[in-house]
Design a protein around this motif. Sequence first.
Motif, PDB file in Angstrom:
ATOM      1  N   PRO A 128      16.760 -12.828  -1.682  1.00 13.41           N
ATOM      2  CA  PRO A 128      16.682 -11.783  -2.197  1.00 13.41           C
ATOM      3  C   PRO A 128      15.111 -11.265  -1.922  1.00 13.41           C
ATOM      4  CG  PRO A 128      17.517 -12.691  -4.061  1.00 13.41           C
ATOM      5  CD  PRO A 128      17.404 -13.757  -3.133  1.00 13.41           C
ATOM      6  N   ARG A 129      14.150 -12.237  -1.857  1.00 13.64           N
ATOM      7  CA  ARG A 129      12.720 -12.029  -1.598  1.00 13.64           C
ATOM      8  C   ARG A 129      12.582 -11.739  -0.201  1.00 13.64           C
ATOM      9  NH1 ARG A 129       9.427  -9.843  -2.819  1.00 13.64           N
ATOM     10  NH2 ARG A 129       7.654 -11.132  -3.066  1.00 13.64           N
ATOM     11  N   LEU A 130      13.152 -12.692   0.671  1.00 17.01           N
ATOM     12  CA  LEU A 130      13.069 -12.509   2.046  1.00 17.01           C
ATOM     13  C   LEU A 130      13.998 -11.136   2.597  1.00 17.01           C
ATOM     14  CD1 LEU A 130      13.493 -16.465   2.824  1.00 17.01           C
ATOM     15  CD2 LEU A 130      11.427 -14.997   2.748  1.00 17.01           C
ATOM     16  N   LEU A 131      14.964 -10.991   1.959  1.00 17.84           N
ATOM     17  CA  LEU A 131      15.646  -9.955   2.356  1.00 17.84           C
ATOM     18  C   LEU A 131      14.910  -8.389   2.179  1.00 17.84           C
ATOM     19  CD1 LEU A 131      18.323  -8.581   3.419  1.00 17.84           C
ATOM     20  CD2 LEU A 131      19.075  -8.463   1.045  1.00 17.84           C
ATOM     21  N   TRP A 132      14.222  -8.637   0.800  1.00 13.56           N
ATOM     22  CA  TRP A 132      13.501  -7.324   0.701  1.00 13.56           C
ATOM     23  C   TRP A 132      12.312  -7.177   1.707  1.00 13.56           C
ATOM     24  CZ3 TRP A 132       8.526  -6.376  -0.080  1.00 13.56           C
ATOM     25  CH2 TRP A 132       7.818  -4.990  -0.666  1.00 13.56           C
ATOM     26  N   ILE A 133      11.619  -8.167   1.833  1.00 12.79           N
ATOM     27  CA  ILE A 133      10.515  -8.168   2.967  1.00 12.79           C
ATOM     28  C   ILE A 133      10.975  -7.903   4.318  1.00 12.79           C
ATOM     29  CG2 ILE A 133       8.880  -9.823   4.258  1.00 12.79           C
ATOM     30  CD1 ILE A 133       8.712 -11.301   1.743  1.00 12.79           C
ATOM     31  N   ARG A 134      11.973  -8.447   4.781  1.00 17.49           N
ATOM     32  CA  ARG A 134      12.603  -7.839   6.040  1.00 17.49           C
ATOM     33  C   ARG A 134      13.037  -6.319   6.000  1.00 17.49           C
ATOM     34  NH1 ARG A 134      18.017 -10.320   8.617  1.00 17.49           N
ATOM     35  NH2 ARG A 134      19.009  -8.518   7.785  1.00 17.49           N
ATOM     36  N   ARG A 135      13.532  -5.980   4.968  1.00 22.66           N
ATOM     37  CA  ARG A 135      13.985  -4.556   4.636  1.00 22.66           C
ATOM     38  C   ARG A 135      12.932  -3.548   4.808  1.00 22.66           C
ATOM     39  NH1 ARG A 135      18.892  -4.450   0.373  1.00 22.66           N
ATOM     40  NH2 ARG A 135      20.614  -5.050   2.048  1.00 22.66           N
ATOM     41  N   SER A 136      11.720  -4.141   3.880  1.00 21.35           N
ATOM     42  CA  SER A 136      10.434  -3.196   4.091  1.00 21.35           C
ATOM     43  C   SER A 136       9.945  -3.084   5.226  1.00 21.35           C
ATOM     44  CB  SER A 136       9.473  -3.830   2.796  1.00 21.35           C
ATOM     45  OG  SER A 136       9.095  -5.179   3.240  1.00 21.35           O
ATOM     46  N   MET A 137       9.878  -4.271   6.057  1.00 22.20           N
ATOM     47  CA  MET A 137       9.202  -4.181   7.313  1.00 22.20           C
ATOM     48  C   MET A 137       9.896  -3.154   8.132  1.00 22.20           C
ATOM     49  SD  MET A 137       8.483  -8.261   8.056  1.00 22.20           S
ATOM     50  CE  MET A 137       7.974  -8.021   9.618  1.00 22.20           C
ATOM     51  N   THR A 138      11.431  -3.107   8.187  1.00 24.08           N
ATOM     52  CA  THR A 138      12.108  -2.049   8.829  1.00 24.08           C
ATOM     53  C   THR A 138      11.918  -0.758   8.526  1.00 24.08           C
ATOM     54  OG1 THR A 138      13.870  -4.093   9.070  1.00 24.08           O
ATOM     55  CG2 THR A 138      14.502  -1.514   9.544  1.00 24.08           C
ATOM     56  N   MET A 139      11.852  -0.504   7.105  1.00 25.58           N
ATOM     57  CA  MET A 139      11.802   0.830   6.795  1.00 25.58           C
ATOM     58  C   MET A 139      10.354   1.387   7.257  1.00 25.58           C
ATOM     59  SD  MET A 139      14.166   1.742   4.674  1.00 25.58           S
ATOM     60  CE  MET A 139      13.861   3.020   3.551  1.00 25.58           C
ATOM     61  N   ARG A 140       9.365   0.447   7.170  1.00 27.13           N
ATOM     62  CA  ARG A 140       7.771   1.057   7.489  1.00 27.13           C
ATOM     63  C   ARG A 140       7.908   1.192   8.937  1.00 27.13           C
ATOM     64  NH1 ARG A 140       4.928   3.814   5.025  1.00 27.13           N
ATOM     65  NH2 ARG A 140       5.047   2.713   3.346  1.00 27.13           N
ATOM     66  N   ARG A 141       8.560   0.400   9.677  1.00 27.53           N
ATOM     67  CA  ARG A 141       8.610   0.652  11.136  1.00 27.53           C
ATOM     68  C   ARG A 141       9.250   1.816  11.489  1.00 27.53           C
ATOM     69  NH1 ARG A 141       9.315  -4.944  11.929  1.00 27.53           N
ATOM     70  NH2 ARG A 141      11.680  -4.643  12.189  1.00 27.53           N
ATOM     71  N   LEU A 142      10.273   2.185  10.524  1.00 32.46           N
ATOM     72  CA  LEU A 142      11.121   3.487  10.870  1.00 32.46           C
ATOM     73  C   LEU A 142      10.500   4.523  10.533  1.00 32.46           C
ATOM     74  CD1 LEU A 142      14.144   4.483  11.519  1.00 32.46           C
ATOM     75  CD2 LEU A 142      14.687   4.276   9.321  1.00 32.46           C
ATOM     76  N   ALA A 143       9.751   4.776   9.501  1.00 37.06           N
ATOM     77  CA  ALA A 143       8.827   5.648   9.035  1.00 37.06           C
ATOM     78  C   ALA A 143       7.589   6.120   9.865  1.00 37.06           C
ATOM     79  CB  ALA A 143       8.287   5.233   7.636  1.00 37.06           C
ATOM     80  N   ASP A 144       7.237   4.846  10.590  1.00 37.35           N
ATOM     81  CA  ASP A 144       6.070   5.181  11.719  1.00 37.35           C
ATOM     82  C   ASP A 144       6.676   5.739  12.871  1.00 37.35           C
ATOM     83  OD1 ASP A 144       4.483   4.611   9.770  1.00 37.35           O
ATOM     84  OD2 ASP A 144       4.081   2.577  10.155  1.00 37.35           O
ATOM     85  N   ALA A 145       8.018   5.452  13.412  1.00 39.19           N
ATOM     86  CA  ALA A 145       8.564   5.735  14.623  1.00 39.19           C
ATOM     87  C   ALA A 145       8.778   7.363  14.574  1.00 39.19           C
ATOM     88  CB  ALA A 145       9.861   4.911  14.715  1.00 39.19           C
ATOM     89  N   PRO A 146       8.530   7.678  15.817  1.00 37.56           N
ATOM     90  CA  PRO A 146       8.994   9.232  16.139  1.00 37.56           C
ATOM     91  C   PRO A 146      10.529   9.438  15.742  1.00 37.56           C
ATOM     92  CG  PRO A 146       8.076   8.203  17.998  1.00 37.56           C
ATOM     93  CD  PRO A 146       8.364   7.220  17.112  1.00 37.56           C
ATOM     94  N   GLY A 147      10.624  10.547  14.862  1.00 30.98           N
ATOM     95  CA  GLY A 147      12.183  10.777  14.253  1.00 30.98           C
ATOM     96  C   GLY A 147      12.442   9.885  13.293  1.00 30.98           C
ATOM     97  N   GLY A 148      11.765   9.288  12.846  1.00 29.59           N
ATOM     98  CA  GLY A 148      11.963   8.013  11.894  1.00 29.59           C
ATOM     99  C   GLY A 148      12.292   8.808  10.474  1.00 29.59           C
ATOM    100  N   ALA A 149      11.510   9.955  10.126  1.00 29.21           N
ATOM    101  CA  ALA A 149      11.505  10.610   8.941  1.00 29.21           C
ATOM    102  C   ALA A 149      12.919  11.105   8.690  1.00 29.21           C
ATOM    103  CB  ALA A 149      10.683  11.924   8.774  1.00 29.21           C
TER     104      ALA A 149
END
Length: 201
Positions: A128-149
């Motif tokens: 679960p910890r590793l899954l959260w770390i991976r998901r948080s990285m994905t979410m952060r990349r998505l938030a910073d990407a164009p159209g991510g919002a």
Amino acid sequence: MRLYAQTPARRNRQVLVDLIALLLIAVVVWGAFAVREAIMRLAEPGRKVESAGDGLADELGNAGDAAGDVPLVGGLLRKPLQSAADASTGFADAGESLQEAVSHVATVTTTVLIVVPVAFVLLLWLPPRLLWIRRSMTMRRLADAPGGADLLALRALTGPPRDLAALPVPPGGLADAWRQGDQHVIATLSEVALKRAGLRP
């Protein structure tokens, strides 16, 4: 890479779970070595037998050497004493074998008592910890990407309704506002998606 959430509630839960996992591992290791120490006490009779056997063998050997110096009958006197010394060495060897057997049992038991519970704790804790770390990285990349919002807003709309309950609902609803590209609604929904993941905008 972020190890812990930015929102206090989720971060506190993660820290608490990490501390509990580490504490459990420490207790398991301490308990296993305590068991090892208890098992190794069973080797004490073996040490005593080995020590007594070695001491007796030395004494009988010395006596045999001294008896061997007696003129005429020295050889006859020395032989039984040497045989007794050899028998005493056998006792010492038996004591040493007992110690080795106890040590082997203690090592195997300690290994099992550490590996099995620690593996179980890691199996429950790490994924679960590793899954959260991976998901948080994905979410952060998505938030910073164009159209991510937009995508984060869609994620919020398709998530649990309770997360949207506190949001002001525009005319036509949140989904309609998202479809029409309402930037305020999109920003609000993306914040909801990030907060759900334990992240801040």
